[in-house]
Motif scaffolding. Structure first.
Motif, short mmCIF file in Angstrom:
data_model
loop_
_atom_site.label_atom_id
_atom_site.label_comp_id
_atom_site.label_asym_id
_atom_site.label_seq_id
_atom_site.Cartn_x
_atom_site.Cartn_y
_atom_site.Cartn_z
N LEU A 11 0.87 -1.13 0.15
CA LEU A 11 0.06 0.12 -0.05
C LEU A 11 0.88 1.12 -0.14
N HIS A 12 0.61 2.22 -0.91
CA HIS A 12 1.38 3.48 -0.67
C HIS A 12 0.50 4.70 -0.77
N SER A 13 0.71 5.73 0.01
CA SER A 13 -0.01 6.70 0.41
C SER A 13 0.23 7.71 -0.58
N PHE A 14 -0.80 8.79 -0.93
CA PHE A 14 -0.54 9.80 -1.88
C PHE A 14 -1.57 10.64 -1.48
N GLN A 15 -1.32 12.10 -1.98
CA GLN A 15 -2.19 13.16 -1.80
C GLN A 15 -3.27 13.38 -2.85
N THR A 16 -4.42 13.50 -2.92
CA THR A 16 -5.71 13.82 -3.79
C THR A 16 -5.56 15.07 -4.13
N ASN A 17 -6.25 15.56 -5.10
CA ASN A 17 -6.42 16.77 -5.54
C ASN A 17 -7.06 17.84 -4.46
N ASP A 18 -7.85 17.28 -3.64
CA ASP A 18 -8.40 18.34 -2.57
C ASP A 18 -7.51 18.19 -1.27
N GLY A 19 -6.29 17.64 -1.16
CA GLY A 19 -5.38 18.01 -0.02
C GLY A 19 -5.46 16.57 0.86
N SER A 20 -6.62 15.81 0.45
CA SER A 20 -6.66 14.57 1.40
C SER A 20 -5.94 13.65 1.06
N ILE A 21 -5.80 12.55 2.13
CA ILE A 21 -4.72 11.28 1.58
C ILE A 21 -5.43 10.20 1.23
N SER A 22 -4.95 9.50 0.22
CA SER A 22 -5.59 8.23 -0.21
C SER A 22 -4.48 6.99 -0.06
N LEU A 23 -5.08 5.84 -0.40
CA LEU A 23 -3.77 4.75 -0.61
C LEU A 23 -4.17 4.06 -1.95
N HIS A 24 -2.86 3.60 -2.31
CA HIS A 24 -3.12 2.70 -3.69
C HIS A 24 -2.65 1.27 -3.32
N SER A 25 -3.74 0.27 -3.74
CA SER A 25 -3.13 -1.11 -3.65
C SER A 25 -2.44 -1.68 -4.75
N ALA A 26 -1.36 -2.22 -4.59
CA ALA A 26 -0.51 -2.88 -5.73
C ALA A 26 -1.18 -4.02 -6.15
N PHE A 27 -2.14 -4.93 -5.17
CA PHE A 27 -2.64 -5.86 -5.62
C PHE A 27 -3.89 -5.88 -6.48
N PHE A 28 -4.67 -4.88 -6.24
CA PHE A 28 -5.75 -4.63 -6.93
C PHE A 28 -5.48 -3.63 -8.11
N ILE A 104 -4.68 6.76 10.81
CA ILE A 104 -4.60 7.18 12.18
C ILE A 104 -3.13 7.62 12.18
N LYS A 105 -2.20 6.94 11.49
CA LYS A 105 -0.75 7.33 11.94
C LYS A 105 -0.42 8.89 11.09
N ASN A 106 -1.37 9.14 10.15
CA ASN A 106 -1.17 10.17 9.41
C ASN A 106 -1.72 11.43 9.44
N LYS A 107 -0.81 12.60 9.74
CA LYS A 107 -1.14 13.83 10.29
C LYS A 107 -2.42 14.42 9.43
N ILE A 108 -2.32 14.56 8.37
CA ILE A 108 -3.10 14.97 7.19
C ILE A 108 -4.48 14.47 7.34
N PHE A 109 -4.70 13.00 7.50
CA PHE A 109 -5.73 12.33 7.67
C PHE A 109 -6.36 12.51 8.97
N ILE A 110 -5.60 12.56 9.99
CA ILE A 110 -6.19 12.59 11.25
C ILE A 110 -6.66 14.04 11.57
#
Ligand SMILES: C[S@@+](CC[C@H](N)C(=O)[O-])C[C@H]1O[C@@H](n2cnc3c(N)ncnc32)[C@H](O)[C@@H]1O
Length: 304
Positions: A11-28, A104-110
Motif C-alpha cells: 500500500l502506498h499513500s498519496f495526496q489527492t487533489n483536495d489535499g486529503s490522503i488516499s492509498l493505492h493497492s498494488a494487488f488490486f 490514524i498515523k497520518n497527520k493530514i488524515f487525522i
C-alpha cells in the motif's frame, strides 16, 4: 478463496487533489479514492446521499460500512451524527487492518476529525469496537462475504455503504449473491449507497427488490452518474422522486440495464476466486441475448 488469497499487496499513500490522503493497492492496482479527492468523494458520494437529516428522529440509526478502508465514509457520518447527538450503532466489514492504521498515523488524515471521532477510529484500530455516549460500533475483520453472517440477525440497517474496489477488480463483492445478502440486511426504507453505477450491479440490486436511484454528479458534464442509491421497499410505495442529490434512473440508464453490461457477477458457493467470478460472467455474456453494449453507447453518444 481464503482470506490469505485476498491481499491488498503493498500500500502506498498519496495526496489527492483536495489535499486529503488516499492509498493505492498494488494487488488490486487501484486507488482507494478518486484523484479528485478522498474527502470530496466521501462527502459527495456517501455522506450527502445518506441524507442523515431524514433519520434524526429515529431512536437509533443503524449503519453498515462494507470496506471501511481508511474510514473516511464512516468518519464523516460519525461527525455529523455526533454533532446532532443522534444515537447510532455501527458495524464495519474490512479484510485488511492496515488502511485504518495507516490513516490514524497520518497527520493530514487525522486533522480531518474531531477528538471524538479520532478516539473512535483509534478504538477500531486497537480493539475493533468502540462506545461513544449512546452510540457504539464493531468491526469484523475478514472477507466480507463470510463476516456478514456474523452480524446478529436482529440488526437491520438504515444505511449500508458499499465502497469495494471496482467490479472488474474486486467482483467478489459485487456478485448477485453478496448484493442480495446486503439487500436482506436493509430495514424498510433503508438505503444501500455506492459510488458504482455499473449496469450489472444495478440490475442485481433491482432483482433483490430494491428501488434504484442515480446519484446526480455535482458537475453534470463530468459524468452521467455519481453512483447508486438502492432503497428497500416500505409498506407505502417508495417512489423515487427528483431530488437535488439523486433522481430516478434516466432513460439512458434504464436502457443500460438491458444490455450485456447488465449480466451479473455470480458466486453461487460464496467462496469463488476473483478469476472464477470474472470467467463465469464472461461466458454468460458471450451467450447472452441482451443487446450489445456498444450499440447502447453509440445510441447515447458515449465514447467510453
Ligand atoms: C476502495 S477501498 C475502501 C475505501 C474506504 N471506504 C475509505 O474510506 O478509505 C476498498 C477496501 O476493500 C477492502 N477489501 C477488499 N476485499 C475485501 C473483502 N473480500 N472483504 C472485505 N474487505 C475487502 C480493502 O482492504 C480496501 O480497504
Amino acid at each position: 478463496m481464503s482470506t490469505k488469497e485476498i491481499s491488498l499487496g503493498d500500500l502506498h499513500s498519496f495526496q489527492t487533489n483536495d489535499g486529503s490522503i488516499s492509498l493505492h493497492s498494488a494487488f488490486f492496482q487501484e486507488n482507494f479514492h478518486s484523484l479528485s479527492g478522498a474527502s470530496k468523494e466521501a462527502k459527495e458520494k456517501f455522506l450527502k446521499p445518506a441524507q442523515l437529516n431524514r433519520l434524526r428522529n429515529a431512536k437509533r440509526i443503524h449503519i453498515l460500512d462494507v470496506c471501511i478502508g481508511m474510514g473516511y465514509n464512516s468518519a464523516y457520518m460519525f461527525e455529523d451524527l455526533n454533532r446532532s447527538n443522534t444515537p447510532y450503532q455501527w458495524w464495519g466489514l474490512e479484510i485488511d487492518p492496515r488502511p485504518i492504521h495507516l490513516g490514524i498515523k497520518n497527520k493530514i488524515f487525522i486533522s480531518n476529525w474531531s477528538d471524538e471521532v479520532r478516539e473512535i477510529l483509534n478504538s477500531i484500530d486497537k480493539r475493533g469496537c468502540w462506545v461513544h455516549k449512546q452510540s457504539k460500533g464493531n468491526i469484523l475483520w475478514g472477507d466480507a462475504r463470510e463476516k456478514i453472517d456474523f452480524i446478529p440477525q436482529m440488526f437491520s440497517f438504515d444505511l449500508i455503504l458499499l465502497d469495494a474496489f471496482s467490479p472488474t477488480k474486486c467482483p467478489i463483492l459485487w456478485t448477485e449473491e453478496f448484493l442480495d445478502s446486503l439487500a436482506n440486511k436493509l430495514a424498510p426504507g433503508g438505503r444501500l449507497i455506492t459510488y458504482c453505477s455499473a449496469a450489472a450491479i444495478r440490475a442485481s440490486l433491482r432483482r433483490s427488490g430494491l428501488e434504484l436511484g442515480s446519484i446526480i454528479p455535482t458537475k453534470q458534464r463530468e459524468k452521467w452518474s455519481n453512483g447508486t442509491i438502492a432503497i428497500s421497499p416500505t409498506k407505502s410505495p417508495n417512489k423515487i422522486k427528483q431530488d437535488t442529490i439523486w433522481q430516478p434512473l434516466t432513460m439512458m440508464e434504464e436502457e443500460h440495464l438491458l444490455t450485456r453490461a447488465a449480466v451479473p457477477y455470480r458466486d453461487p458457493s460464496g467462496h469463488s476466486s476473483i478469476a472464477q467470478v470474472l470467467a463465469r460472467r464472461h461466458k454468460e455474456q458471450l451467450s447472452s441475448e441482451l443487446e450489445d453494449t456498444t450499440n447502447w453507447k453509440r445510441r447515447w453518444g458515449k465514447t467510453h
